[in-house]
Design an enzyme around this catalytic site. Structure first.
Site, short mmCIF file in Angstrom:
data_model
loop_
_atom_site.label_atom_id
_atom_site.label_comp_id
_atom_site.label_asym_id
_atom_site.label_seq_id
_atom_site.Cartn_x
_atom_site.Cartn_y
_atom_site.Cartn_z
N ASP A 1 -4.75 -9.80 -8.42
CA ASP A 1 -5.06 -8.89 -9.52
C ASP A 1 -3.88 -8.15 -10.15
O ASP A 1 -3.53 -8.36 -11.32
CB ASP A 1 -6.14 -7.90 -9.09
CG ASP A 1 -5.87 -7.24 -7.72
OD1 ASP A 1 -4.79 -7.45 -7.17
OD2 ASP A 1 -6.75 -6.51 -7.24
N GLU B 1 0.82 -1.21 0.00
CA GLU B 1 0.00 0.00 0.00
C GLU B 1 0.85 1.26 0.00
O GLU B 1 0.53 2.23 -0.69
CB GLU B 1 -0.94 0.00 1.22
CG GLU B 1 -2.00 -1.08 1.20
CD GLU B 1 -3.09 -0.83 0.17
OE1 GLU B 1 -3.92 -1.72 -0.03
OE2 GLU B 1 -3.11 0.26 -0.44
N ARG C 1 0.63 3.82 -3.27
CA ARG C 1 0.02 5.12 -2.99
C ARG C 1 1.07 6.22 -2.80
O ARG C 1 0.99 7.27 -3.43
CB ARG C 1 -0.87 5.04 -1.74
CG ARG C 1 -1.99 4.03 -1.87
CD ARG C 1 -3.05 4.26 -0.82
NE ARG C 1 -3.84 3.05 -0.58
CZ ARG C 1 -5.03 3.02 -0.02
NH1 ARG C 1 -5.61 4.16 0.35
NH2 ARG C 1 -5.68 1.89 0.18
N GLU D 1 -12.46 0.21 -10.06
CA GLU D 1 -12.10 -0.75 -11.11
C GLU D 1 -13.07 -0.77 -12.29
O GLU D 1 -12.65 -0.93 -13.46
CB GLU D 1 -11.98 -2.16 -10.51
CG GLU D 1 -10.79 -2.34 -9.59
CD GLU D 1 -11.00 -1.75 -8.20
OE1 GLU D 1 -10.00 -1.52 -7.48
OE2 GLU D 1 -12.18 -1.52 -7.83
#
Length: 619
Positions: free
Chosen positions: A382, A249, A253, A516
């Site tokens: 993903d 993360e 980010r 998404e």
């Protein structure tokens, strides 16, 4: 020092003084004028002429050479000293005359000419630094910044599209202003309770929304807010914290957001901060295999994995979603370690057998063996597949290994996971120990955009087939929205028990402002210009405005099938980084962040493609 002390003969004479050598009043006045002029000349030379600092030290502090001559000098030494003084004075006069001429020339120039002269000097210094392998104050290589094309775009010519694009910009302004007002400096905003919110994903690092939103502010040309955010980053963004963070993360980010802000604006503070944080993350790779830990204490450098992750395994979507950012970090820092770490991950994976060509979600970083055989193109898996494709694209299609890994994996996904419901909806199921679970997550909906993005490079003339797959997945994900009461998509939806594209479990019915589905609409619009994708995107805008907009910002909802929204009271940072950016680009012209020059990291932070034929910093 008073003048009377320097010139004792100027003091008022004693009444008893009757010496014939005493000066008359007129003579004293003349002498006073002479010495005053001399003192003025000396001090002017000391303080206002070039090289005055050297003269000043010689007058007041006496250099060692002068002291030696004073203490030990002979008559001949004195003559030499006199000659030296004359040379110094001559140089002072010459420098003074040169400075006056330069000042006069400069004052006669127009402001734009002066500005250009300054820029030319900067360019000269930069080139000299590059030629010598120059480094800046932070020991980083000096890099000539060239902004890639399409950082900002033009307003659409179609009035309706322009109006909708402006509406999305207004949504961004409202979300950003709400964060500024109620949660400035916190990681995220609680828009219902109107206060800051911090997730343990970031440890005690602050400002996730600020860093995540930087590039969105820039591409929407909200420059005043961008400068405000830049100032906060420069003064307050601190990674020297004794706290445990999610490597994944923080990378997508913070590192991704800082890199993107640098490439869009050219501001050095973003490059430096990104590299500082990247260096803080390197200890995560200190495992027997080099597969990084999921969690890392930024101060101690001690890492570990999530306790729930299949016996302490690392997660495919986490260790597989570092490649884009770390390749850029190596380029911008001159440190090959970043690239070496992520390339080693490929080496480990290449040595392993893949069940049916699939990549399980869990890998033990100590043994280098797969954990539980669970495969998903949604959560846990993903963005690994996304980064294989984008690594190839970002390399200007020279990373042949990344290309092969992506298309081989996509073929295995099509064979083993991709299915069509009785109602004709194409979906990507999950695989657990050889058995299919017929559900699809909101996270999996990114795959429509990914497949469309890679279709042009598909082997054996499969471009058309893959574009059809992408369109079918986009339709399925749209149906998951259309079949809810609030017209917002659930976290997960199923294709069994007589239902299609509907969530059947309470813990799958929530919507947390995820991007998404919008992401796939944006890619499909770019590649087909089919107007339905813009219409589907506008449907999502209307639902967001109706059900997620509250007084203090935008909130997720707990049940998209309820008749009225129950807000979760969190404005996620990725709502500003991804959802609103993808909506804005959906209603922008194709030359705004064009795909031939940019790829998006999995947090929608645009990173430039390295075009090898161009002299630039484009990676």
């Amino acid at each position: 020092m008073p003048v009377a002390t320097l010139l004792p003969f100027t003091a008022t004479p004693s009444r008893k003084s009757s010496s014939p050598t005493s000066f008359r009043l007129t003579e004293k006045f003349i002498l006073l004028l002479v010495f005053s002029a001399f003192i003025t000349l000396c001090f002017g030379a000391i303080f206002f002429l070039p090289d005055s600092s050297k003269l000043l030290s010689g007058v007041f502090f006496h250099s060692s050479a002068v002291e030696t001559n004073t203490r030990k000098g002979t008559d001949s030494d004195s003559n030499i000293a006199v000659g030296t003084d004359e040379k110094i004075l001559a140089k002072i006069r010459k420098d003074h005359e040169k400075a006056l001429v330069e000042a006069k020339d400069t004052l006669q120039k127009r402001p734009d000419e002066i500005k250009q002269d300054i820029q030319n000097e900067k360019d000269k210094v930069l080139k000299e630094g590059l030629g010598k392998g120059g480094k800046d104050d932070d020991n980083l290589p000096v890099i000539e910044y060239v902004r890639p094309p399409g950082a900002t775009g033009h307003e659409p010519s179609d009035p309706e599209t322009k109006e909708r694009r402006e509406k999305i910009k207004e949504m961004m302004k409202f979300a950003w202003d709400s964060y500024k007002r109620y949660a400035w400096g916190s990681n995220e905003l609680r828009p219902v309770s109107m206060q800051g919110h911090s997730s343990n994903l970031f440890g005690s690092i602050k400002g996730a929304t600020i860093v995540d939103a930087l590039d969105t502010l820039y591409v929407m040309e909200m420059y005043e807010d961008f400068e405000m955010a830049t100032e906060w980053v420069e003064k307050n963004l601190d990674f020297n914290v004794n706290a445990e963070v999610s490597v994944f993360e923080v990378n997508i980010r913070f590192v991704g957001g800082l890199l993107s802000a640098y490439y869009l604006s050219g501001k050095e503070v973003f490059r430096k901060k990104a590299i500082q944080l990247g260096e803080k993350l390197l200890p995560a790779f200190k495992t027997p295999t080099g597969i990084p830990w999921a969690l890392l204490n930024l101060k101690s450098g001690i890492g570990r994995n999530w306790p729930w992750a299949s016996g302490g395994s690392s997660i495919l979507a986490e260790y597989g979603t570092l490649h884009l950012e770390f390749m850029h970090l190596s380029k911008l820092s001159g440190n090959p370690a970043f690239a070496e770490k992520v390339m080693n991950i490929r080496k480990v994976l290449n040595r392993l057998d893949k069940p049916q060509g699939l990549y399980p979600n869990y890998l033990n970083p100590n043994s280098g063996q797969w954990g539980q055989h669970h495969v998903s193109v949604g959560g846990l898996g993903d963005s690994f597949y996304e980064y294989l494709l984008k690594a190839w694209l970002m390399s200007d299609k020279t990373d042949e290994e990344g290309k092969k890994l992506y298309y081989d994996a996509l073929q295995a996904i099509e064979t083993s996971l991709m299915r069509k419901s009785s109602g004709g909806l194409t979906y990507i199921a999950e695989w657990k120990g050889g058995l299919l679970e017929h559900k699809m997550g909101h996270l999996t909906c990114f795959a429509g955009g990914m497949i469309a993005l890679g279709a042009d490079g598909a082997p054996e003339d499969k471009t058309g087939h893959q574009m059809e797959q992408a369109a079918e997945i986009a339709r399925t994900c749209h149906e998951s929205y259309a079949r809810t009461t609030l017209k917002l998509g659930p976290e997960g939806f199923r294709f069994d028990g007589g239902v299609e594209a509907i969530a059947t479990r309470q813990n799958e019915k929530y919507f947390i402002l995820r991007p998404e589905v919008i992401e796939t609409y944006m890619y499909m619009w770019r590649f087909t210009h089919d107007p339905k994708y813009r219409e589907w995107g506008w449907e999502a805008v209307q639902a967001l405005e109706k059900h997620c907009r509250v007084e203090g910002g935008y909130s997720g909802v707990r049940d998209v099938y309820a008749t009225s929204p129950n807000h979760d009271d969190v404005q996620q940072s990725f709502y500003l980084a991804e959802t609103l950016k993808y909506l804005f680009l959906l209603f922008s012209d194709d030359d705004h962040l064009p795909f031939e020059h940019w790829v998006f990291n999995t947090e929608a932070h645009p990173l430039p493609i390295h075009h090898h034929s161009k002299k630039a910093i484009l990676i």
